[in-house]
Design an enzyme around this catalytic site. Structure first.
Site, mmCIF file in Angstrom:
data_model
loop_
_atom_site.group_PDB
_atom_site.id
_atom_site.type_symbol
_atom_site.label_atom_id
_atom_site.label_comp_id
_atom_site.label_asym_id
_atom_site.label_seq_id
_atom_site.Cartn_x
_atom_site.Cartn_y
_atom_site.Cartn_z
ATOM 1 N N ARG A 129 -6.534 52.797 -13.400
ATOM 2 C CA ARG A 129 -5.458 52.453 -12.480
ATOM 3 C C ARG A 129 -5.340 53.462 -11.331
ATOM 4 N NH1 ARG A 129 -2.037 49.377 -14.388
ATOM 5 N NH2 ARG A 129 -1.460 50.418 -16.327
ATOM 6 N N TYR A 130 -5.500 54.731 -11.656
ATOM 7 C CA TYR A 130 -5.396 55.792 -10.655
ATOM 8 C C TYR A 130 -6.813 56.241 -10.283
ATOM 9 C CZ TYR A 130 -0.656 56.197 -12.657
ATOM 10 O OH TYR A 130 0.620 55.958 -13.115
ATOM 11 N N ARG A 133 -8.105 59.354 -12.575
ATOM 12 C CA ARG A 133 -8.013 59.423 -14.032
ATOM 13 C C ARG A 133 -8.098 58.041 -14.660
ATOM 14 N NH1 ARG A 133 -3.502 60.320 -11.220
ATOM 15 N NH2 ARG A 133 -1.441 59.980 -12.128
ATOM 16 N N CYS A 142 -3.339 52.112 -35.866
ATOM 17 C CA CYS A 142 -2.508 53.316 -35.913
ATOM 18 C C CYS A 142 -2.140 53.573 -37.372
ATOM 19 C CB CYS A 142 -1.216 53.105 -35.129
ATOM 20 S SG CYS A 142 -1.463 52.921 -33.352
ATOM 21 N N CYS A 146 4.600 51.305 -34.447
ATOM 22 C CA CYS A 146 5.927 51.428 -33.854
ATOM 23 C C CYS A 146 6.383 50.031 -33.428
ATOM 24 C CB CYS A 146 5.883 52.320 -32.619
ATOM 25 S SG CYS A 146 5.099 53.901 -32.918
ATOM 26 N N CYS A 149 5.923 48.885 -29.706
ATOM 27 C CA CYS A 149 4.595 49.153 -29.121
ATOM 28 C C CYS A 149 4.338 48.362 -27.843
ATOM 29 C CB CYS A 149 3.523 48.821 -30.148
ATOM 30 S SG CYS A 149 1.845 49.123 -29.549
ATOM 31 N N ARG A 151 1.292 48.083 -26.585
ATOM 32 C CA ARG A 151 -0.010 47.420 -26.727
ATOM 33 C C ARG A 151 -0.054 46.510 -27.940
ATOM 34 N NH1 ARG A 151 -2.553 52.613 -25.106
ATOM 35 N NH2 ARG A 151 -2.225 52.596 -22.857
ATOM 36 N N ASP A 310 8.967 49.714 -22.089
ATOM 37 C CA ASP A 310 8.226 48.666 -21.371
ATOM 38 C C ASP A 310 8.716 47.278 -21.785
ATOM 39 O OD1 ASP A 310 6.584 50.446 -19.966
ATOM 40 O OD2 ASP A 310 5.128 50.541 -21.608
ATOM 41 N N ASP A 347 7.163 52.639 -16.164
ATOM 42 C CA ASP A 347 5.789 52.224 -15.908
ATOM 43 C C ASP A 347 5.921 50.827 -15.283
ATOM 44 O OD1 ASP A 347 3.046 52.504 -15.871
ATOM 45 O OD2 ASP A 347 2.958 53.225 -17.942
ATOM 46 N N LYS A 354 3.225 54.817 -13.154
ATOM 47 C CA LYS A 354 4.490 55.429 -13.551
ATOM 48 C C LYS A 354 5.293 55.857 -12.323
ATOM 49 C CE LYS A 354 2.246 57.119 -17.711
ATOM 50 N NZ LYS A 354 0.886 56.646 -17.365
HETATM 51 C C1 LIG Z 1 -0.134 56.945 -17.951
HETATM 52 C C2 LIG Z 1 -1.464 56.598 -17.483
HETATM 53 C C3 LIG Z 1 -2.312 57.578 -16.979
HETATM 54 C C4 LIG Z 1 -1.926 59.040 -16.898
HETATM 55 O O1 LIG Z 1 -0.850 59.256 -16.072
HETATM 56 P P1 LIG Z 1 -0.297 60.749 -15.886
HETATM 57 O O2 LIG Z 1 0.907 60.599 -15.052
HETATM 58 O O3 LIG Z 1 -1.393 61.534 -15.246
HETATM 59 O O4 LIG Z 1 -0.007 61.280 -17.260
HETATM 60 C C5 LIG Z 1 -3.547 57.196 -16.544
HETATM 61 N N1 LIG Z 1 -3.946 55.910 -16.585
HETATM 62 C C6 LIG Z 1 -3.144 54.939 -17.049
HETATM 63 C C7 LIG Z 1 -3.633 53.539 -17.044
HETATM 64 C C8 LIG Z 1 -1.879 55.249 -17.517
HETATM 65 O O5 LIG Z 1 -1.090 54.287 -17.997
#
Ligand SMILES: *Cc1c(COP(=O)(O)O)cnc(C)c1O
Length: 394
Positions: A129-130, A133, A142, A146, A149, A151, A310, A347, A354
């Site tokens: 998504r980002y 990362r 798991c 929970c 959840c 997911r 969520d 989120d 987020k």
């Molecule tokens: C939460 C999340 C992250 C990490 O987000 P940070 O703010 O860096 O902790 C990365 N990818 C996805 C898809 C996420 O949901």
């Protein structure tokens, strides 16, 4: 996974002593197998009959357990079950672990995949998504499911670990995307995998030069602290910088066994963060969140995120108003250690990522003059020297 009959005596008592029945689960907690994480997994509570006699179940819980077969079935480790108050239907441990009929009522904004993770997956099991990362989902199981959840669409399904071919595809994608410097291993719970499988994944990621940090998202230290073995810690510490995001919900999640598990991880040099979901009737007050955050700092876990729950189908009864989270943030900031304060986020539905939400501390802002509100609601003026400087130089 193969289901085995519990090795411990059934909580049902033939002596029909209500004192015994209502004292909760009669687990032999002093046997060596109690601290064996595989024993804990093999003996998870998954059936109504196992709970029935040990806990005074409500009709809603009975219904919830019956309906919850298939995905996100009930699964509770004997360890986590031993923390349940058998007489209190509002017990925060119990409400996290035991399904209720409310999971099967319609909530107006419930979605199957609220964060649109599936549509942000270039390869199945990898959410990107980002730009810098990515999230690698390597297990669909798991130790404990929970009830809130996010997911639940994919968790508890058959096929425990990511198939090797899919993992290879994900690794290829990561190798060929040089912008990714931070990888989060999640699931399900990645620590459901054996150490050698986990090490294969982590070492493969570590071998990718542009991946700077590796994070593991896990709830094991909370729901099955015996998973944190010396062997596991010895393996993990070879792959630094490695971070862990844990998931605590309530002060009662923090037990001496949990403190020991977190201590081992911290001693292995792993920075520990906690993510907490705000849940109605479980932890939606400042007093509870403050106690939890203070408890976390004492076991060397740094609060990271506080999440608005969520909008997943089946979790409507856990949703809190957004204002509750903002109020809690306001009642923390300035009133406790900065280290005890997480970032409150939503989120974003649809995959926006987020988004932080904060109380508003800027009361007014005009011509380089800001009126700021402090934690005691007192007002302070701040004049921007950069603003005057700009005027002087015009
Ligand atoms: C939460 C999340 C992250 C990490 O987000 P940070 O703010 O860096 O902790 C990365 N990818 C996805 C898809 C996420 O949901």
């Amino acid at each position: 996974m193969q289901k085995k009959e519990p090795a411990f005596p059934s909580p049902t008592t033939d002596s029909a002593s209500s004192a015994v029945r209502l004292a909760g689960f009669q687990f032999p907690t002093d046997t060596p197998s109690w601290r064996d994480w595989k024993w804990q997994i093999a003996n998870r509570l998954t059936r109504l009959e196992q709970l029935e006699e040990a806990i005074r179940l409500t009709p809603s819980e009975r219904e919830g357990i019956r309906l919850s077969g298939g995905r996100l079935s009930m699964g509770i480790t004997p360890y986590y079950a031993s923390l349940i108050d058998p007489l209190d239907p509002d017990c925060p441990i119990r409400r996290q672990a035991i399904p209720s009929a409310e999971e099967f009522t319609n909530s107006p904004y419930g979605m199957v995949d609220p964060l649109a993770e599936d549509s942000h997956s270039p390869v199945p099991g990898l959410v990107h998504r980002y730009p810098d990362r990515a999230l690698l989902l390597i297990s669909s199981h798991c130790a404990m499911y929970c009830r809130y959840c996010t997911r639940r669409r994919m968790v508890g399904e058959h096929g425990r670990a990511i198939p090797p071919q899919r993992l290879d595809e994900a690794l290829d994608y990561l190798r060929s995307h040089g912008t990714i410097r931070d990888i989060i291993i999640s699931g399900g719970d990645p620590l459901m995998l054996d150490d050698d499988v986990l090490e294969y994944v982590i070492s493969s990621l570590r071998a990718i030069p542009h991946i700077e940090i590796i994070r593991i998202g896990t709830r094991m230290p909370v729901t099955l602290p015996y998973r944190i073995t010396d062997d596991l810690c010895a393996m993990l510490r070879k792959y630094h910088p490695l971070y862990m995001s844990l998931h605590f919900t309530h002060p009662r999640d923090i037990t001496p066994d949990v403190a020991e598990a977190c201590g081992k991880l911290a001693d292995a040099g792993i920075p520990l963060g906690s993510q907490t979901v705000l849940l109605k009737g479980i932890n939606d007050s400042t007093a509870i969140i403050r106690e939890l955050m203070h408890g976390l700092l004492k076991i060397r876990v740094r609060p990271y995120y506080l999440y608005q729950c969520d909008q997943v189908i089946g979790t409507g009864h856990f949703q809190t108003p957004v204002a509750t989270g903002i109020r809690i943030m306001q009642e923390l900031r300035g009133h406790t250690s900065g280290y005890a304060i997480p970032t409150f986020v939503i989120d974003a539905p649809g995959g926006g990522g987020k988004i932080p939400l904060n109380p508003d501390y800027v009361v007014a802002s005009e011509d380089g003059r800001l009126i700021l509100r402090n934690f005691e609601d007192r007002l302070f003026e701040y004049r921007e020297s950069s603003h005057d400087f700009m005027l002087d130089n015009e």
